[in-house]
Design a protein around this motif. Structure first.
Motif: not given
Length: 134
Positions: A112-113, A118-124, A128-129
């Motif tokens: 859950k992001v 302010g993060l790049n959600i796709e990269e995060t 983490e995966a």
């Protein structure tokens, strides 16, 4: 304005899985105690019960979430919601989620992001995966 009603009621404290049983019978080992007293009800927002003969320690103290229902004839019923136990076991904690083994034998990844981080959600999520299985 207080629209309180004043009625005699009966409180029977039983385990969650049982319905109220007669005081003379029942198996299940629950506490079956009948108390007479006064009930005070205020517009569906407040309910209290005061026994005619209060004795400290007579019944165990409890606090439960549940469904309270007052019938048109003034009878009152409360059924506690069962407490849910976790159905998964944590394998690894992540910055934005967790990797868990579920009760049904699966492996579950929860992330859950928040956009507001302010993060790049796709990269995060990708990072983490990958970290979950390192």
């Amino acid at each position: 304005m207080n629209n309180s009603s004043n009625h005699n009621i009966v409180i029977i404290n039983t385990p969650q899985h049982e319905r109220a049983l007669p005081l003379t019978g029942g198996d299940g080992g629950g506490l079956h105690l009948q108390l007479g007293g006064q009930a005070f009800y205020d517009n569906g927002n407040y309910f209290t019960f005061c026994p005619d003969d209060p004795v400290p320690g007579r019944v165990p103290r409890f606090r439960k979430a549940g469904i309270a229902q007052q019938m048109p004839d003034g009878t009152f019923d409360f059924v506690a919601k069962p407490q849910l136990h976790p159905k998964s076991t944590l394998i690894k904690k992540l910055a934005h989620g967790r990797l868990s083994a579920t009760k049904d034998g699966a492996i579950q990844l929860t992330l859950k992001v928040f956009k507001s981080e302010g993060l790049n959600i796709e990269e995060t999520i990708k990072r983490e995966a990958f970290e979950a299985f390192e």
